[in-house]
Design a protein around this motif. Structure first.
Motif, PDB file in Angstrom:
ATOM      1  N   LEU A  18       0.832  -1.205   0.000  1.00 12.48           N
ATOM      2  CA  LEU A  18       0.000   0.000   0.000  1.00 12.48           C
ATOM      3  C   LEU A  18       0.865   1.253   0.000  1.00 12.48           C
ATOM      4  CD1 LEU A  18      -2.704  -1.100   2.617  1.00 12.48           C
ATOM      5  CD2 LEU A  18      -2.844  -1.201   0.114  1.00 12.48           C
ATOM      6  N   MET A  19       1.967   1.219   0.739  1.00 13.45           N
ATOM      7  CA  MET A  19       2.883   2.361   0.740  1.00 13.45           C
ATOM      8  C   MET A  19       3.572   2.513  -0.614  1.00 13.45           C
ATOM      9  SD  MET A  19       4.648   2.365   4.527  1.00 13.45           S
ATOM     10  CE  MET A  19       3.712   2.902   5.970  1.00 13.45           C
ATOM     11  N   GLN A  20       3.898   1.385  -1.244  1.00 14.40           N
ATOM     12  CA  GLN A  20       4.497   1.452  -2.584  1.00 14.40           C
ATOM     13  C   GLN A  20       3.543   2.117  -3.567  1.00 14.40           C
ATOM     14  OE1 GLN A  20       5.332  -2.838  -2.741  1.00 14.40           O
ATOM     15  NE2 GLN A  20       7.490  -2.359  -3.136  1.00 14.40           N
ATOM     16  N   GLU A  21       2.275   1.742  -3.486  1.00 14.75           N
ATOM     17  CA  GLU A  21       1.272   2.335  -4.373  1.00 14.75           C
ATOM     18  C   GLU A  21       1.091   3.817  -4.076  1.00 14.75           C
ATOM     19  OE1 GLU A  21      -2.324   0.136  -3.910  1.00 14.75           O
ATOM     20  OE2 GLU A  21      -1.435  -1.770  -4.553  1.00 14.75           O
ATOM     21  N   GLY A  22       1.244   4.193  -2.823  1.00 12.90           N
ATOM     22  CA  GLY A  22       1.035   5.587  -2.417  1.00 12.90           C
ATOM     23  C   GLY A  22       2.257   6.474  -2.540  1.00 12.90           C
ATOM     24  N   GLY A  23       3.378   5.916  -2.949  1.00  9.70           N
ATOM     25  CA  GLY A  23       4.568   6.735  -3.157  1.00  9.70           C
ATOM     26  C   GLY A  23       5.496   6.845  -1.972  1.00  9.70           C
ATOM     27  N   GLY A  24       5.306   5.999  -0.958  1.00 11.21           N
ATOM     28  CA  GLY A  24       6.229   6.001   0.178  1.00 11.21           C
ATOM     29  C   GLY A  24       5.513   6.010   1.511  1.00 11.21           C
ATOM     30  N   GLY A  25       6.312   6.081   2.583  1.00 12.80           N
ATOM     31  CA  GLY A  25       5.747   6.096   3.927  1.00 12.80           C
ATOM     32  C   GLY A  25       6.823   5.892   4.963  1.00 12.80           C
ATOM     33  N   ALA A  26       6.399   5.835   6.203  1.00 16.20           N
ATOM     34  CA  ALA A  26       7.316   5.643   7.326  1.00 16.20           C
ATOM     35  C   ALA A  26       6.806   4.511   8.202  1.00 16.20           C
ATOM     36  CB  ALA A  26       7.437   6.923   8.151  1.00 16.20           C
ATOM     37  N   ILE A  27       7.717   3.614   8.549  1.00 16.43           N
ATOM     38  CA  ILE A  27       7.386   2.476   9.404  1.00 16.43           C
ATOM     39  C   ILE A  27       8.276   2.538  10.638  1.00 16.43           C
ATOM     40  CG2 ILE A  27       7.401  -0.042   9.605  1.00 16.43           C
ATOM     41  CD1 ILE A  27       6.942  -0.136   6.550  1.00 16.43           C
ATOM     42  N   LEU A  28       7.673   2.310  11.800  1.00 14.22           N
ATOM     43  CA  LEU A  28       8.428   2.278  13.049  1.00 14.22           C
ATOM     44  C   LEU A  28       8.083   1.011  13.806  1.00 14.22           C
ATOM     45  CD1 LEU A  28      10.415   3.953  14.805  1.00 14.22           C
ATOM     46  CD2 LEU A  28       8.421   4.734  16.073  1.00 14.22           C
ATOM     47  N   ASN A  29       9.103   0.220  14.113  1.00 14.87           N
ATOM     48  CA  ASN A  29       8.922  -1.024  14.860  1.00 14.87           C
ATOM     49  C   ASN A  29       9.369  -0.834  16.299  1.00 14.87           C
ATOM     50  OD1 ASN A  29       8.125  -2.353  12.454  1.00 14.87           O
ATOM     51  ND2 ASN A  29      10.269  -2.752  11.929  1.00 14.87           N
ATOM     52  N   LEU A  30       8.635  -1.445  17.217  1.00 16.95           N
ATOM     53  CA  LEU A  30       9.002  -1.341  18.626  1.00 16.95           C
ATOM     54  C   LEU A  30       9.979  -2.467  18.972  1.00 16.95           C
ATOM     55  CD1 LEU A  30       8.132   0.690  20.824  1.00 16.95           C
ATOM     56  CD2 LEU A  30       6.822  -1.159  21.848  1.00 16.95           C
ATOM     57  N   CYS A  31      11.233  -2.086  19.142  1.00 16.96           N
ATOM     58  CA  CYS A  31      12.267  -3.020  19.554  1.00 16.96           C
ATOM     59  C   CYS A  31      12.400  -2.934  21.077  1.00 16.96           C
ATOM     60  CB  CYS A  31      13.567  -2.682  18.828  1.00 16.96           C
ATOM     61  SG  CYS A  31      14.829  -3.968  18.871  1.00 16.96           S
ATOM     62  N   ASP A  33      15.633  -2.922   1.678  1.00 19.64           N
ATOM     63  CA  ASP A  33      14.891  -3.412   0.520  1.00 19.64           C
ATOM     64  C   ASP A  33      13.962  -2.378  -0.108  1.00 19.64           C
ATOM     65  OD1 ASP A  33      16.066  -5.903   0.610  1.00 19.64           O
ATOM     66  OD2 ASP A  33      14.450  -6.821   1.783  1.00 19.64           O
ATOM     67  N   TYR A  34      13.487  -1.403   0.688  1.00 20.08           N
ATOM     68  CA  TYR A  34      12.462  -0.499   0.171  1.00 20.08           C
ATOM     69  C   TYR A  34      12.911   0.954   0.117  1.00 20.08           C
ATOM     70  CZ  TYR A  34       9.779  -4.706   0.521  1.00 20.08           C
ATOM     71  OH  TYR A  34       9.355  -6.005   0.347  1.00 20.08           O
ATOM     72  N   LEU A  35      14.237   1.163   0.088  1.00 20.11           N
ATOM     73  CA  LEU A  35      14.761   2.519  -0.077  1.00 20.11           C
ATOM     74  C   LEU A  35      14.236   3.161  -1.359  1.00 20.11           C
ATOM     75  CD1 LEU A  35      18.525   2.213   0.936  1.00 20.11           C
ATOM     76  CD2 LEU A  35      16.880   3.802   1.922  1.00 20.11           C
ATOM     77  N   ALA A  36      14.265   2.422  -2.440  1.00 24.28           N
ATOM     78  CA  ALA A  36      13.855   2.975  -3.728  1.00 24.28           C
ATOM     79  C   ALA A  36      12.375   3.314  -3.778  1.00 24.28           C
ATOM     80  CB  ALA A  36      14.196   1.991  -4.855  1.00 24.28           C
ATOM     81  N   ASP A  37      11.592   2.742  -2.862  1.00 19.70           N
ATOM     82  CA  ASP A  37      10.158   3.022  -2.804  1.00 19.70           C
ATOM     83  C   ASP A  37       9.824   4.182  -1.873  1.00 19.70           C
ATOM     84  OD1 ASP A  37       9.050   0.788  -4.469  1.00 19.70           O
ATOM     85  OD2 ASP A  37      10.110  -0.409  -2.980  1.00 19.70           O
ATOM     86  N   LYS A  38      10.866   4.838  -1.364  1.00 21.16           N
ATOM     87  CA  LYS A  38      10.691   5.980  -0.460  1.00 21.16           C
ATOM     88  C   LYS A  38       9.955   5.577   0.824  1.00 21.16           C
ATOM     89  CE  LYS A  38      10.803   9.350  -4.205  1.00 21.16           C
ATOM     90  NZ  LYS A  38      10.110  10.468  -4.887  1.00 21.16           N
ATOM     91  N   ILE A  39      10.236   4.347   1.261  1.00 19.02           N
ATOM     92  CA  ILE A  39       9.684   3.860   2.534  1.00 19.02           C
ATOM     93  C   ILE A  39      10.816   3.819   3.545  1.00 19.02           C
ATOM     94  CG2 ILE A  39       8.579   1.937   3.727  1.00 19.02           C
ATOM     95  CD1 ILE A  39       7.337   1.145   1.020  1.00 19.02           C
ATOM     96  N   ARG A  40      10.670   4.599   4.602  1.00 17.67           N
ATOM     97  CA  ARG A  40      11.664   4.602   5.675  1.00 17.67           C
ATOM     98  C   ARG A  40      11.239   3.613   6.756  1.00 17.67           C
ATOM     99  NH1 ARG A  40      12.100   8.530   8.801  1.00 17.67           N
ATOM    100  NH2 ARG A  40      10.104   9.578   8.449  1.00 17.67           N
ATOM    101  N   VAL A  41      12.203   2.859   7.287  1.00 19.88           N
ATOM    102  CA  VAL A  41      11.908   1.877   8.335  1.00 19.88           C
ATOM    103  C   VAL A  41      12.921   2.036   9.462  1.00 19.88           C
ATOM    104  CG1 VAL A  41      11.427  -0.541   8.856  1.00 19.88           C
ATOM    105  CG2 VAL A  41      11.184   0.289   6.491  1.00 19.88           C
ATOM    106  N   ASN A  42      12.422   2.334  10.636  1.00 17.37           N
ATOM    107  CA  ASN A  42      13.263   2.487  11.817  1.00 17.37           C
ATOM    108  C   ASN A  42      12.663   1.720  12.986  1.00 17.37           C
ATOM    109  OD1 ASN A  42      15.331   4.569  10.922  1.00 17.37           O
ATOM    110  ND2 ASN A  42      13.435   5.684  10.490  1.00 17.37           N
ATOM    111  N   SER A  43      13.406   1.658  14.075  1.00 16.74           N
ATOM    112  CA  SER A  43      12.881   1.057  15.305  1.00 16.74           C
ATOM    113  C   SER A  43      13.356   1.872  16.503  1.00 16.74           C
ATOM    114  CB  SER A  43      13.320  -0.404  15.452  1.00 16.74           C
ATOM    115  OG  SER A  43      14.731  -0.510  15.528  1.00 16.74           O
ATOM    116  N   ILE A  44      12.684   1.681  17.609  1.00 12.31           N
ATOM    117  CA  ILE A  44      13.124   2.290  18.863  1.00 12.31           C
ATOM    118  C   ILE A  44      13.261   1.202  19.912  1.00 12.31           C
ATOM    119  CG2 ILE A  44      12.115   4.552  18.383  1.00 12.31           C
ATOM    120  CD1 ILE A  44       9.815   3.825  20.260  1.00 12.31           C
TER     121      ILE A  44
END
Length: 254
Positions: A124-137, A168-179
Motif C-alpha cells: 500500500l505504501m508502494q502504491e502511495g509513493g512512500g511512507g514511514a514504518i516504526l517497529n518497537l524493539c 529493501d524499500y529505499l527505492a520506494d521511499k519507505i523509511r523503516v526504523n525502530s526504537i
C-alpha cells in the motif's frame, strides 16, 4: 512542525500502554489514526478519552499473528502513510523455564505479527509513493537481561527485520526504523508487580526504576514523542536505524 494533517497512521496495539500514548500523540498532530487491537474494552476506553479532546480514532479488532486478518484490515484502510508496529507480549523466563507454548506465543505476536503487518502495509505504501514504518524493539535486543530469553529473542528479530526492510524499500521511499525503550511505566508493570510481589509493589517499583541511570522509568508519552518525530517529514533523512530511549541504560550502567 511534525504535522500529520492529511496523513493516515496505523498503530497496532494502539489502545493501551505505549500504543495508547502513540495514538493520542499522532491524533493531536492531525493524523487520521487507525488502531488494530484485540481488546474491545481497551478500544472503548480509548475512544472515550479521545472524545474529551475532540479527537477520534478508527478501530479494527484483530490479532496481528493472523496474516489474512491483517491483509483484510490493511486493504480495507487502503492508503496509509505511517505504520507503527507496537503490539507485543512479554514473558518472564530463561531457556529452561520457557515452554514451547511460551516461545510460540511470543514468536507469533512479536515476530510474526510485525512481519504480517509489514507484509500487508508495504504494498500500500508502494502504491502511495512512500511512507514511514516504526517497529518497537527493546534494549533486550542489545544487552543480556535476566529471565527474558524468549522476549529478547523476539526483539532481536524485530531489529533484524527493521534494517532488512529499510534496505529493501529505499527505492520506494519507505523509511523503516525502530526504537528500543528500557522500562516504561505502563499498566503491564503494575500488573506484573501485583502478581509477583504482592505487598511489596512500592519497594520493587523503586528497585526497577533505579536500575536505569536516570533514576526512573519512562513515561509512555515520552516514547510516543519519539515515535511522532521518527515518522514525521522532519525525520526524512533517517532510515535503517534503532534509537534507544532508555534513560542511559545501554551506555551509562557500570
Amino acid at each position: 512542525m511534525f504535522s500529520y494533517k492529511n496523513k493516515i497512521a496505523v498503530i497496532t496495539g494502539g489502545a493501551s500502554g505505549i500504543g495508547k500514548s502513540a495514538t493520542l500523540a499522532f491524533a493531536r498532530q492531525g493524523a487520521s489514526v487507525h488502531v488494530i487491537e484485540v481488546n474491545d474494552a481497551n478500544v472503548a476506553a480509548l475512544k472515550e478519552e479521545m472524545a474529551k479532546e475532540g479527537l477520534s480514532v478508527e478501530a479494527h479488532i484483530g490479532d496481528v499473528s493472523d496474516q489474512q486478518k491483517m491483509i483484510s484490515i490493511f486493504n480495507g484502510i487502503g492508503k496509509l502513510d505511517v505504520l507503527v508496529n507496537n503490539a507485543g507480549v512479554s514473558h518472564i523466563g530463561k531457556v529452561t523455564t520457557t515452554t514451547t507454548a511460551d516461545f510460540d506465543r511470543l514468536f507469533n505476536v512479536n515476530v510474526k505479527g510485525v512481519y504480517n503487518c509489514l507484509y500487508a502495509a508495504i504494498p500500500l505504501m508502494q502504491e502511495g509513493g512512500g511512507g514511514a514504518i516504526l517497529n518497537l524493539c527493546s534494549i533486550a535486543a542489545w544487552v543480556g537481561l535476566a529471565d527474558r530469553f524468549a522476549y529478547s529473542m523476539t526483539k532481536g528479530a524485530v531489529y533484524a527485520m527493521t534494517i532488512s526492510a529499510a534496505k529493501d524499500y529505499l527505492a520506494d521511499k519507505i523509511r523503516v526504523n525502530s526504537i528500543s525503550p528500557a522500562r516504561v511505566h505502563t499498566p503491564f508493570v503494575d500488573g506484573f508487580l501485583a502478581k509477583n510481589y504482592a505487598g511489596r509493589e512500592a519497594e520493587m517499583f523503586e528497585k526497577l526504576a533505579k536500575s536505569q541511570p536516570i533514576g526512573r522509568m519512562a513515561k509512555p508519552d515520552e516514547i510516543a514523542n519519539l515515535m511522532v518525530y521518527l515518522c514525521s517529514d522532519e525525520a526524512s533523512f533517517i532510515t535503517g536505524t534503532d534509537y534507544p530511549i532508555d534513560g542511559g541504560f545501554l551506555t551509562l550502567n557500570t
